[in-house]
Scaffold this active site. Structure first.
Site, PDB file in Angstrom:
ATOM      1  N   GLU A  76      23.438  40.609  37.872  1.00  0.00           N
ATOM      2  CA  GLU A  76      24.056  39.315  38.219  1.00  0.00           C
ATOM      3  C   GLU A  76      23.223  38.596  39.270  1.00  0.00           C
ATOM      4  OE1 GLU A  76      26.327  37.834  36.567  1.00  0.00           O
ATOM      5  OE2 GLU A  76      27.297  39.455  35.481  1.00  0.00           O
TER       6      GLU A  76
ATOM      7  N   TRP B 223      22.134  33.783  31.390  1.00  0.00           N
ATOM      8  CA  TRP B 223      22.504  35.182  31.224  1.00  0.00           C
ATOM      9  C   TRP B 223      21.808  35.777  30.001  1.00  0.00           C
ATOM     10  CZ3 TRP B 223      23.660  39.076  33.900  1.00  0.00           C
ATOM     11  CH2 TRP B 223      24.209  40.221  33.333  1.00  0.00           C
TER      12      TRP B 223
ATOM     13  N   TYR C 233      27.340  41.169  23.477  1.00  0.00           N
ATOM     14  CA  TYR C 233      27.767  41.352  24.869  1.00  0.00           C
ATOM     15  C   TYR C 233      29.233  40.952  25.038  1.00  0.00           C
ATOM     16  CZ  TYR C 233      27.985  40.718  29.933  1.00  0.00           C
ATOM     17  OH  TYR C 233      28.346  40.785  31.250  1.00  0.00           O
TER      18      TYR C 233
END
Length: 185
Positions: A42, A50, A20
């Site tokens: 988000e 995350w 990522y």
């Protein structure tokens, strides 16, 4: 994904994080459905790691019709129940209902949600030297959150707005010695 590369301090050894960081984070993302996807993820991440979201992202894409704004905007109560039963995503009713409501709002934003969000790009943001120099909130993220809320978006506080700004390239918070920043210069 070479391990000897210098990366931002938040990147752990988890392959999902490395990929990522190296391939997506901080790179410009435009297009209404793509920005809606990142905004939705988000919001789901709020209060969670995350990494959890990254590992469930394909499940989210399947569950939320590829984050097609018109498709998600058409979701009804049966879809909410379906999503609450889907172990492949985060099963939080408030976040699920916010995602659907946000799709309905996004469908009505004049010029589109991508154009709205990109008005808050800050290419002149200072380069962070270390992770400690990366803010959680900025005046720009406060303004973006306020604008999104004005349109009716939910789960879009200043911290979530800033995470979105970082993720889709409105700011470049790769630290000074990160190989991604060095490559961009």
């Amino acid at each position: 994904m070479t391990p000897e590369l210098v990366r931002c301090g938040w990147v752990t050894s988890a392959p999902d994080y490395i990929r990522y960081h190296d391939e997506e984070w901080g790179r410009p993302v435009r297009g209404d459905d793509l920005v809606f996807e990142r905004l939705t993820l988000e919001a789901f991440q709020s209060g969670l790691s995350w990494l959890t979201i990254l590992r469930k992202r394909e499940n989210f894409r399947a569950a939320f019709a590829g984050f097609s704004i018109p498709a998600v905007a058409a979701f009804g109560e049966a879809d909410v129940e379906r999503l609450l039963a889907d172990a492949g995503i985060i099963r939080n009713r408030a976040k699920i209902e916010a995602a659907i409501a946000n799709a309905r709002v996004a469908a009505e934003v004049p010029g589109g949600v991508s154009e709205l969000v990109w008005r808050y790009a800050d290419p002149a943001a200072p380069t962070p030297k270390t992770l400690a120099d990366v803010p959680a909130v900025t005046p720009g993220s406060k303004a973006l959150a306020k604008e999104l809320k004005r349109h009716g978006f939910r789960f879009v506080g200043p911290t979530t707005a800033y995470a979105l700004m970082q993720a889709i390239g409105l700011v470049d918070d790769h630290v000074a010695d990160c190989w991604v920043r060095a490559r961009a210069v």
